[in-house]
Scaffold this motif. Structure first.
Motif, PDB file in Angstrom:
ATOM      1  N   GLY A 125      -4.159  -6.645   1.296  1.00  0.00           N
ATOM      2  CA  GLY A 125      -3.790  -5.691   0.256  1.00  0.00           C
ATOM      3  C   GLY A 125      -2.677  -4.754   0.680  1.00  0.00           C
ATOM      4  O   GLY A 125      -2.647  -3.602   0.249  1.00  0.00           O
ATOM      5  N   ILE A 126      -1.737  -5.241   1.477  1.00  0.00           N
ATOM      6  CA  ILE A 126      -0.621  -4.416   1.945  1.00  0.00           C
ATOM      7  C   ILE A 126       0.547  -4.557   0.970  1.00  0.00           C
ATOM      8  O   ILE A 126       0.940  -5.672   0.606  1.00  0.00           O
ATOM      9  N   LYS A 127       1.106  -3.440   0.555  1.00  0.00           N
ATOM     10  CA  LYS A 127       2.351  -3.420  -0.202  1.00  0.00           C
ATOM     11  C   LYS A 127       3.456  -2.979   0.751  1.00  0.00           C
ATOM     12  O   LYS A 127       3.422  -1.851   1.252  1.00  0.00           O
ATOM     13  N   CYS A 128       4.399  -3.887   1.003  1.00  0.00           N
ATOM     14  CA  CYS A 128       5.412  -3.680   2.047  1.00  0.00           C
ATOM     15  C   CYS A 128       6.802  -3.669   1.432  1.00  0.00           C
ATOM     16  O   CYS A 128       7.162  -4.579   0.698  1.00  0.00           O
ATOM     17  N   GLY A 129       7.578  -2.648   1.734  1.00  0.00           N
ATOM     18  CA  GLY A 129       8.966  -2.593   1.311  1.00  0.00           C
ATOM     19  C   GLY A 129       9.380  -1.171   0.959  1.00  0.00           C
ATOM     20  O   GLY A 129       8.588  -0.418   0.384  1.00  0.00           O
ATOM     21  N   PRO A 130      10.593  -0.758   1.385  1.00  0.00           N
ATOM     22  CA  PRO A 130      11.553  -1.544   2.158  1.00  0.00           C
ATOM     23  C   PRO A 130      11.084  -1.737   3.605  1.00  0.00           C
ATOM     24  O   PRO A 130      10.076  -1.170   4.010  1.00  0.00           O
ATOM     25  N   GLY A 131      11.869  -2.531   4.358  1.00  0.00           N
ATOM     26  CA  GLY A 131      11.530  -2.761   5.750  1.00  0.00           C
ATOM     27  C   GLY A 131      11.884  -4.158   6.178  1.00  0.00           C
ATOM     28  O   GLY A 131      12.664  -4.859   5.528  1.00  0.00           O
ATOM     29  N   HIS A 132      11.281  -4.599   7.282  1.00  0.00           N
ATOM     30  CA  HIS A 132      11.553  -5.921   7.838  1.00  0.00           C
ATOM     31  C   HIS A 132      10.380  -6.874   7.663  1.00  0.00           C
ATOM     32  O   HIS A 132      10.316  -7.905   8.325  1.00  0.00           O
ATOM     33  N   GLY A 138       6.566   1.602   3.403  1.00  0.00           N
ATOM     34  CA  GLY A 138       7.993   1.421   3.191  1.00  0.00           C
ATOM     35  C   GLY A 138       8.734   2.145   4.289  1.00  0.00           C
ATOM     36  O   GLY A 138       8.571   3.360   4.470  1.00  0.00           O
ATOM     37  N   THR A 139       9.560   1.422   5.041  1.00  0.00           N
ATOM     38  CA  THR A 139      10.156   2.019   6.234  1.00  0.00           C
ATOM     39  C   THR A 139      11.441   1.288   6.608  1.00  0.00           C
ATOM     40  O   THR A 139      11.947   0.476   5.838  1.00  0.00           O
ATOM     41  N   GLY A 140      11.980   1.579   7.802  1.00  0.00           N
ATOM     42  CA  GLY A 140      13.243   0.991   8.222  1.00  0.00           C
ATOM     43  C   GLY A 140      13.095  -0.169   9.185  1.00  0.00           C
ATOM     44  O   GLY A 140      14.098  -0.709   9.651  1.00  0.00           O
ATOM     45  N   ASP A 141      11.875  -0.556   9.499  1.00  0.00           N
ATOM     46  CA  ASP A 141      11.638  -1.672  10.415  1.00  0.00           C
ATOM     47  C   ASP A 141      10.429  -2.446   9.906  1.00  0.00           C
ATOM     48  O   ASP A 141      10.154  -2.430   8.710  1.00  0.00           O
ATOM     49  N   ASP A 142       9.704  -3.125  10.798  1.00  0.00           N
ATOM     50  CA  ASP A 142       8.546  -3.889  10.343  1.00  0.00           C
ATOM     51  C   ASP A 142       7.522  -2.975   9.665  1.00  0.00           C
ATOM     52  O   ASP A 142       7.182  -1.912  10.189  1.00  0.00           O
ATOM     53  N   MET A 171       6.267 -12.705  -2.646  1.00  0.00           N
ATOM     54  CA  MET A 171       7.571 -12.285  -2.139  1.00  0.00           C
ATOM     55  C   MET A 171       8.452 -11.889  -3.329  1.00  0.00           C
ATOM     56  O   MET A 171       8.666 -12.703  -4.240  1.00  0.00           O
ATOM     57  N   ASP A 172       8.951 -10.677  -3.321  1.00  0.00           N
ATOM     58  CA  ASP A 172       9.804 -10.193  -4.408  1.00  0.00           C
ATOM     59  C   ASP A 172      11.165  -9.812  -3.837  1.00  0.00           C
ATOM     60  O   ASP A 172      11.320  -8.788  -3.192  1.00  0.00           O
ATOM     61  N   ARG A 173      12.143 -10.712  -4.035  1.00  0.00           N
ATOM     62  CA  ARG A 173      13.520 -10.488  -3.563  1.00  0.00           C
ATOM     63  C   ARG A 173      13.553 -10.222  -2.047  1.00  0.00           C
ATOM     64  O   ARG A 173      14.109  -9.243  -1.586  1.00  0.00           O
ATOM     65  N   GLY A 175      11.680  -6.576  -1.459  1.00  0.00           N
ATOM     66  CA  GLY A 175      12.993  -6.078  -1.072  1.00  0.00           C
ATOM     67  C   GLY A 175      13.183  -5.913   0.422  1.00  0.00           C
ATOM     68  O   GLY A 175      13.970  -5.053   0.857  1.00  0.00           O
ATOM     69  N   THR A 176      12.561  -6.741   1.225  1.00  0.00           N
ATOM     70  CA  THR A 176      12.627  -6.608   2.680  1.00  0.00           C
ATOM     71  C   THR A 176      13.573  -7.636   3.295  1.00  0.00           C
ATOM     72  O   THR A 176      13.948  -8.619   2.660  1.00  0.00           O
ATOM     73  N   ASP A 177      13.931  -7.418   4.557  1.00  0.00           N
ATOM     74  CA  ASP A 177      14.777  -8.374   5.281  1.00  0.00           C
ATOM     75  C   ASP A 177      14.028  -9.668   5.587  1.00  0.00           C
ATOM     76  O   ASP A 177      14.628 -10.748   5.630  1.00  0.00           O
TER      77      ASP A 177
END
Length: 409
Positions: free
Chosen positions: A246-253, A227-231, A310-312, A281-283
């Motif tokens: 198995g990557i959980k991504c968010g927040p971020g791009h 979870g970060t501010g970019d990709d 994809m979740d929101r 919750g990503t861009d």
């Protein structure tokens, strides 16, 4: 006579002490030249204030100079650390395990960083970085000085952990927090395995890509939370045989290929698999992005994005060949990055924007062999009666299975 006996007794005692001291010294010497090296033995202090840069480098040199299977131990505690380069080759070392149990805390004085390096591992074969430790970049004070989001020419801030020219590397159970720039960067590495990695930074932290991959082969990143501010993960130029699972991504791009086509002589990107991931919750969700006016021809080929929730997410599926993060870019020539043989399979969830699928390909080199199978993305952006749609340019995709939104042709 008594004096003579006393003198003999004292001489005997001293001799015994000398023998014992020599034995102890031998044990210490064997320990320091053996296979376990503790940074505390080299003067490190886990008080969060003492500058441990020299102590860590001294411990590294000793470990790198040993033979066989070597372990460098960083016990629990907080270690203040300036920029360090853990450099090989370690000629007689078979595997070098850095047992990182403590927290490394970066200096916030940007004058101490002549380059984009905080902690770097380079020119190594058989490195294992593990132990559950944390790399704290203390980036919040540096983020206001990052001009890269708005300026093409900018000074790069330090990366938390950088791997350069490594082979057969394993990174397991490591946390990176609040990097000043990228959290982890892989450059010119072969056979890199990362698992159980945790990356944490706020959504508004600039250019804090979780893991950036460039000019590598044989990379596997699995079971990690980012979870970060970019990709969350960015796959740059010159990569082949990369698996993200198995990557959980968010927040971020989101998870991005690119941006590509900005510089001359960029390498191709081939054989990427992204699967079994949750993006929340990503861009963006999964994205391929290339610049217009590319100075050289390169290609993106043979990629599969499958079984992704994809979740929101604002832009769940996107190919953008007019990428430009600045106020103005040169758009006189279309992108020369050739995109082909891309599969999106079993992509499901929710989109916060009406356009859930955007395939905006180059008019100079249209995308080829784009396949969409079982895509189901519903709109949750708050506008009543709106359904998701697809937008396509310079591409004819092939569709099969369920398609929400409806395909565009």
């Amino acid at each position: 006579m008594k004096k003579l006996l006393m003198s003999f007794f004292l001489s005997t005692i001293l001799c015994l002490f000398f023998i014992a001291d020599n034995a102890n010294a031998g044990r210490v010497a064997r320990s320091s030249s053996g296979n376990n090296f503790n940074v505390l033995s080299f003067g490190a202090k886990a008080d969060g204030r003492t500058d441990n840069t020299k102590a860590f480098l001294d411990a590294w040199r000793a470990a790198c100079g040993a033979a066989g299977s070597v372990k460098l131990i960083v016990p629990p505690g907080t270690y203040f650390l300036g920029p360090v380069r853990f450099i090989g080759p370690c000629k007689n070392v078979k595997t070098l395990t850095m047992q990182m149990q403590g927290t490394l805390k970066a200096s916030t004085d940007l004058k101490r960083y002549p380059s984009d390096v905080w902690v770097q591992f380079g020119w190594l074969d058989g490195l294992i970085l593990t132990g559950g430790g944390t790399f704290d970049g203390q980036g919040a004070l540096a983020w206001p000085f990052n001009k890269c989001p708005k300026q093409k020419k900018c000074k790069l801030l330090p990366i938390n952990i950088k791997f350069v020219n490594t082979k057969n590397t394993v990174v397991n159970g490591i946390t990176s927090v609040n990097s000043k720039f990228f959290h982890i960067a892989l450059l010119h590495c072969h056979n890199f395995q990362g698992r159980n990695i945790k990356i944490i930074a706020p959504a508004n932290s600039p250019n804090t890509d979780g893991i950036h991959i460039e000019r590598n082969s044989g990379v596997s990143i699995t079971q990690s939370n980012i979870g970060t501010g970019d990709d969350c993960i960015s796959i740059g130029q010159g990569n082949s045989d990369v698996t993200l699972q198995g990557i959980k991504c968010g927040p971020g791009h989101g998870i991005s290929v690119g941006s590509l086509g900005r510089y001359k002589n960029e390498g191709d990107v081939r054989n990427l698999v992204v699967k079994d991931c949750t993006i929340r919750g990503t861009d963006n969700g999964v994205r391929i992005k290339t610049w217009e006016n590319s100075p050289s021809v390169s290609s993106v080929a043979n990629m599969t994005f499958e079984n992704i929730v994809m979740d929101r997410v604002a832009n769940p599926i996107i190919i953008d060949q007019t990428y430009c993060p600045f106020a103005k870019c040169d758009t006189s020539v279309p992108s020369r990055v050739r995109i082909s043989d891309i599969t999106f399979r079993n992509i499901r969830g929710t989109s916060t924007s009406p356009v859930a699928v955007l395939l905006d390909c180059s008019k100079g080199v249209p995308c080829k062999n784009i396949r969409m199978h079982d895509v189901h993305l519903n709109y949750v952006g708050g506008l009543a009666g709106v359904q998701t749609t697809s937008t396509c340019q310079n591409v004819r995709a092939a569709y099969s299975g369920k398609q929400v939104p409806k395909p565009c042709h």
